[in-house]
Design a protein around this motif. Sequence first.
Motif: not given
Length: 233
Positions: A106-121
């Motif tokens: 809900p609320d426009a949350y997408r399942w994120i990729s591992l690359s997304w996780i790495s960059t955000a971290h």
Amino acid sequence: MTAGERARVFDPLVTDAPGPVVNVVPAGFGTGSFRAVAESESDTTALLARVIGWIESEVGEDVGLNEPADDEHLRSVEQLIGSTIPDGLRSWYLVANGQSGFPIFPDAYRWISLSWISTAHKRKAELFHGPDDVFDEAWWHPGLLPFAADQDGYEICIDLDGRNSGVDGEVLEWVPSDWPNQRTARTHPGSWAVDPAGFTSWLSNYANDLGAGRYHVVEGSGYLAPRAETSEQ
């Protein structure tokens, strides 16, 4: 700070880094193959398959699953964050490395990729250890593992060591807005994105609520939202 400025800081999809952050969905890779694999995998992938199957059958939208990740990619993320990805979530990424279509949460949350996780971290770690020293563990810590995000940098996370919530494995919503004044991870009151019982419980409740008709597509928005509570429910 404006929404655009916040997005440039917190949203890894808004980046000048070379190459795509989210994988391109390969032709012919659809939810049918995902469901077939999920049935032989962990409880959490079977639950995720229920969620995706409901969206594609009831909403009629393609969730846009990415190609699967491999063990090497998962290990590189674990080395970066300094924690082991829980088995239930790890099994997701061996089936599909996130999504790029209709948001499955809900609320426009997408399942994120591992690359997304790495960059955000990496971005949050830079702020956390930066020279201004305005962030502390009440705002963010490396044990907050995101698995879904929206375009403003809000995330749904698993609190791996309980430093934020006091409960190991709790699912919570990480809200970066109004920094640096907002220095604590918080959740919206009554948020659907919170479960102290952990990841499998949270996902099971969500899948059951979808089947019970407790969510709908917000007209003109392209995402799901909880239905308003009524006296009949």
